[in-house]
Design a protein around this motif. Structure first.
Motif, PDB file in Angstrom:
ATOM      1  N   PHE A 143     -13.345  11.314  24.800  1.00 48.73           N
ATOM      2  CA  PHE A 143     -11.985  11.744  24.482  1.00 48.73           C
ATOM      3  C   PHE A 143     -11.146  11.901  25.749  1.00 48.73           C
ATOM      4  O   PHE A 143     -11.352  12.815  26.543  1.00 48.73           O
ATOM      5  N   ASP A 144     -10.200  11.007  25.930  1.00 50.81           N
ATOM      6  CA  ASP A 144      -9.339  11.018  27.119  1.00 50.81           C
ATOM      7  C   ASP A 144      -8.461  12.265  27.145  1.00 50.81           C
ATOM      8  O   ASP A 144      -7.886  12.660  26.129  1.00 50.81           O
TER       9      ASP A 144
ATOM     10  N   GLY B 198     -12.427  18.956  37.492  1.00 48.09           N
ATOM     11  CA  GLY B 198     -11.562  19.892  36.786  1.00 48.09           C
ATOM     12  C   GLY B 198     -11.502  19.666  35.290  1.00 48.09           C
ATOM     13  O   GLY B 198     -10.807  20.401  34.577  1.00 48.09           O
ATOM     14  N   MET B 199     -12.238  18.670  34.802  1.00 48.05           N
ATOM     15  CA  MET B 199     -12.226  18.385  33.365  1.00 48.05           C
ATOM     16  C   MET B 199     -13.036  19.396  32.570  1.00 48.05           C
ATOM     17  O   MET B 199     -12.780  19.626  31.384  1.00 48.05           O
TER      18      MET B 199
ATOM     19  N   CYS C 230     -20.527  16.240  28.974  1.00 40.75           N
ATOM     20  CA  CYS C 230     -20.172  14.996  29.679  1.00 40.75           C
ATOM     21  C   CYS C 230     -19.796  13.896  28.691  1.00 40.75           C
ATOM     22  O   CYS C 230     -18.804  13.181  28.889  1.00 40.75           O
ATOM     23  N   GLU C 231     -20.585  13.758  27.642  1.00 38.02           N
ATOM     24  CA  GLU C 231     -20.303  12.719  26.638  1.00 38.02           C
ATOM     25  C   GLU C 231     -18.962  12.968  25.958  1.00 38.02           C
ATOM     26  O   GLU C 231     -18.178  12.033  25.739  1.00 38.02           O
ATOM     27  N   LEU C 232     -18.690  14.218  25.640  1.00 30.80           N
ATOM     28  CA  LEU C 232     -17.405  14.564  25.025  1.00 30.80           C
ATOM     29  C   LEU C 232     -16.241  14.123  25.908  1.00 30.80           C
ATOM     30  O   LEU C 232     -15.268  13.520  25.434  1.00 30.80           O
TER      31      LEU C 232
ATOM     32  N   LEU D 156     -11.583  16.014  17.116  1.00 33.18           N
ATOM     33  CA  LEU D 156     -10.947  15.876  18.422  1.00 33.18           C
ATOM     34  C   LEU D 156     -10.117  14.602  18.511  1.00 33.18           C
ATOM     35  O   LEU D 156     -10.460  13.580  17.909  1.00 33.18           O
ATOM     36  N   ALA D 157      -9.028  14.682  19.272  1.00 33.86           N
ATOM     37  CA  ALA D 157      -8.131  13.536  19.416  1.00 33.86           C
ATOM     38  C   ALA D 157      -7.829  13.225  20.879  1.00 33.86           C
ATOM     39  O   ALA D 157      -7.126  12.255  21.167  1.00 33.86           O
TER      40      ALA D 157
END
Length: 227
Positions: free
Chosen positions: A79-80, A108-109, A73-75, A55-56
């Motif tokens: 990662f912004d 919404g994330m 949640c941690e992900l 992931l980037a």
């Protein structure tokens, strides 16, 4: 090492079948217990599957069979700009995931969706990355599901798949119900026929304690494919 013979003596055929069905589609009170067990026993598998995605940030990610989704949640904090979508066939897992990730859902994330386990309800080339852990055994039509995953991925997108090896699963007394067994060659062939190219593979052995299995050593594999 767990004594499978003892387990066969302690559980009836109906109880073993019920365990298998709950692992594929958790429901009710027993489903809650199974879900808790899966959450604890699959930590390393989920971590490895996420690592394999590379992931980037600023990406759309889909997870098939997210379970309780404790990792989401941690992900999203690491990662912004990540946009996470989870798909589940289990109403119970869908409801738990919504509660666990309520702040991320409200922002919404993170979005969670129910589906029937066949047609992925997104347009073609929608996702940058797709992952799934311990779901391949339950795919009703593996060829069609592999094609669906290929369809919703963007060109050059990664698909990370984690699964327990056939030689481990076939030793368990409940997997004769509702499970399809796979080894690395079978998974590679399935994905190759759908259009994927394998890029990376990691094989892991881990010791874990699992109710109702007791203590055992699991062999699992994570494979990364590219469209």
């Amino acid at each position: 090492m767990f004594n499978f013979k003892a387990m066969d003596q302690n559980f009836t055929e109906d109880e073993l079948k019920a365990i298998a069905l709950q692992l594929g589609h958790p429901k009710g009170e027993q489903g809650l217990a199974i879900a808790k067990n899966m959450e604890e026993s699959n930590i390393l598998m989920v971590e490895k599957a996420v690592e394999m995605l590379h992931l980037a940030g600023d990406e759309k990610v889909l997870e098939l069979g997210h379970g309780s989704a404790q990792h989401v949640c941690e992900l999203l904090e690491i990662f912004d700009g990540l946009e996470y979508h989870g798909l589940e066939i289990s109403d119970l897992m869908y409801e738990i995931a919504q509660k666990v990730n309520e702040p991320m859902v409200k922002s919404g994330m993170a979005q969670f969706h129910l589906y029937e386990g066949k047609k992925i309800p997104f347009e073609s080339a929608y996702f940058d990355k797709v992952m799934t852990v311990n779901t391949i055994y339950f795919w009703e039509n593996p060829k069609e599901m592999a094609l669906e995953i290929f369809r919703v991925l963007k060109e050059g997108g990664n698909f990370s798949l984690a699964f327990a090896q056939k030689n481990f699963l076939e030793k368990l007394p409940f997997t004769k119900f509702n499970f399809k067994f796979y080894d690395s060659e079978m998974v590679d062939e399935l994905m190759y026929n759908a259009g994927f190219t394998i890029i990376e593979q990691v094989d892991v052995r881990e010791k874990l304690k699992s109710d109702p299995l007791g203590e055992l050593e699991r062999e699992f594999t994570v494979m990364r494919f590219i469209k």
